[in-house]
Design an enzyme around this catalytic site. Sequence first.
Site, PDB file in Angstrom:
ATOM      1  N   GLU A 147       2.253  -6.627   6.811  1.00 39.22           N
ATOM      2  CA  GLU A 147       1.609  -5.545   7.564  1.00 39.22           C
ATOM      3  C   GLU A 147       1.911  -5.604   9.066  1.00 39.22           C
ATOM      4  O   GLU A 147       1.959  -4.566   9.732  1.00 39.22           O
ATOM      5  CB  GLU A 147       0.095  -5.578   7.348  1.00 39.22           C
ATOM      6  N   GLU A 161      -2.701  -8.887  -1.685  1.00 40.11           N
ATOM      7  CA  GLU A 161      -4.153  -8.912  -1.496  1.00 40.11           C
ATOM      8  C   GLU A 161      -4.872  -8.700  -2.825  1.00 40.11           C
ATOM      9  O   GLU A 161      -5.878  -9.364  -3.112  1.00 40.11           O
ATOM     10  CB  GLU A 161      -4.560  -7.836  -0.486  1.00 40.11           C
ATOM     11  N   ALA A 170       0.846  -1.193   0.000  1.00 38.43           N
ATOM     12  CA  ALA A 170       0.000   0.000   0.000  1.00 38.43           C
ATOM     13  C   ALA A 170       0.880   1.241   0.000  1.00 38.43           C
ATOM     14  O   ALA A 170       2.077   1.187   0.283  1.00 38.43           O
ATOM     15  CB  ALA A 170      -0.903  -0.007   1.226  1.00 38.43           C
ATOM     16  N   GLY A 210      -0.742  -5.046   0.266  1.00 35.42           N
ATOM     17  CA  GLY A 210      -1.868  -4.813  -0.623  1.00 35.42           C
ATOM     18  C   GLY A 210      -1.652  -5.379  -2.002  1.00 35.42           C
ATOM     19  O   GLY A 210      -2.623  -5.736  -2.690  1.00 35.42           O
TER      20      GLY A 210
END
Length: 698
Positions: free
Chosen positions: A125, A105, A63, A102
């Site tokens: 994370e 993901e 991210a 991310g």
Amino acid sequence: MSEVVKLAMVKRCAVITIDSPPVNALSAAVRGGVLDSVNAANADGTVEVIVIACAGRTFIAGADITEFGKPPQHPRLSDVIAGIEASAKPVIAAIHGTALGGGLELALGCHFRVAVKDAKLGLPEVKLGLVPGAGGTQRLPRAVGPELAVRMIVSGEPIGAAEALERGLVDEIVDSTTSGAVAFAEKVVAERRPLRLLRTDDSKLVAARADRSLFTAAAASATKKSRGLIAPLACADAVSWALDLPFEEALDKERECFLKLLSDDQSKAQRYAFFAEREAAKLRGVPDGTQPRPVERVAIVGAGTMGSGIAMAFANAGIPVTLIDTGAEQLDRGLGMMRKNWDATAARSGIAADEPAKRMALIDGKVGLEHVADADLVIEAVFETMAVKKQVFTAIDAHAKPGALLATNTSYLDINEIAAVTKRPQDVVGMHFFSPANIMKLCEIVRADQTAPDVLLTATTLARRIRKTAVVVGVCHGFVGNRMLAVRGWQGESLLRSGALPEQVDAVMTRFGLPMGPFAMGDLAGLDIGWRSRQDRGIRWDIADAICESGRLGQKTQKGYYRYEPGSRAPLPDPEVERLIEQTCERLGLRRRAIDDEEILERMIYPMINEGARILEENIAARPSDIDVIWLYGYGWPIHRGGPMFYADQVGLKTIVERLEFFAQRLNDPALRPTPLLARLASEGGSFASMNRAPAVG
């Protein structure tokens, strides 16, 4: 579709390419571009299949964490993933480099995934004090099984493409990212493969639901080293929801957990540490356009524990090393130590079975300092006395080739004085590694008065090349880390004089989050090291010296501040130590009293913070965050407390100043009085964080 996301056609395959250097982070622009591209490809009747790939050196590496703490920008990543899952046409993630956070993901939301053979996939994370926030804790267990998923998510460590293929995280290993993914896409279409949605595929959860002990054991193993961190436990809980809750309900709980952790002090500290490490890489006083010198071979002088560890660090990075000592026996001992360490790592599957031989082949053992002649960098790692250092550097200067960097690994000594014995002080720099040097992440790069800018840049670049976190510091006794450590060491001695016992001080510090208390750490390192250093400087610590004078030198003698059973490293309180402390205090006319844990913590931590402020006043460190990085990666400061200067801001500088003034008066110790910088920041309502934001100056 946007400046950072392009959509192109290869036959009947729509290729969505993310090009947002340096790591294709999932910024709002990237998220919006991907979602728009997927929707456009679905609306195009000529498109049969969609590939999501990335330009540059990596797939999406996470991210955009600069958006954390700011108002949300749409679309959210979960919206993008939902759009991918809803695609009527197959969507394939083409992974190279790293698919992290991310990025993974998003890939988990695709119907298929392919990867090149050296790709890495993970959800890190937890290292920012968070859980994955876009379905990672729910889709990954369905892709690889909950046992591997909890291990990956709690540790934050990625797995390689081969394991990802074996466990079902990727569907195929390809030779090249985009073309390989397009070829795989053609097979998907030709074979009419059904679209696999992980959200609806519970097949890999069946065994763990039937026998919960499989998951419970994996979760317990993954979280056993959490040491006060809340995120690893939250990650394990979140993965367990895949076993217990409907997918959408678990997804909502994951998001709620993510947002709760995002506002927690632990995550704030861990995110601060993440940025502080990157800020430390920004060098001050190095002109734009400066280029590092090439380094192809390193010579290390001294084959003891430190020199051998440094040699291992370079060989681990594939850099050839000449390991030099003055005698064959010492050299053979050092080489044998290295081989033994690598063999042990291979035995526990830390490296491949053939790696010890490969790495030993990079080490050329030699007797005699004349063998530094071919090295681009010479690192001295000999006995920590100025006379020996000067003698060695005089010889290195005589034999090293022009332009070679001459580095000292000294922990305390004046590098300007060492550089002065050479004819090239501009080439001399400190590279202070931490023991064991092949494992510890920190390297203090010490800039002497005449160190050339390209030498400084070369040393920091090379430290990062061997996977060290490099922090530039100035010359003073102990530099940054050991200078502050000495202050803490004296406070430990002072607390024993006041009435505390070693086990009480150590218990307070381990509860704070340190891996070991200072007295147990002293026993492990050997109490004679500090004793000898104090003797060299004409300093006496009455209790510490009395313990050494009684023959208690730490674990090596099975007694120090603690006693140790034969073959055991477990510290055991010893009544004899208490008697020695009481006798010493009685001789000095000191009255001891009961000390509470809060006072212990304040007296151990606040004087260190004060010394950190003094270091900043003297420009020994460029910024407070550099001090924090040094303590995080060199001394085991708990990551969830961000470093001593970050912690100071959390406590409040006014509180710290008030307590330092109180202790300075009560203990009659002028050294505890707040430094001018700390006092000024406190009076102005300022913070060390504000100094991190100040513009860089040369």
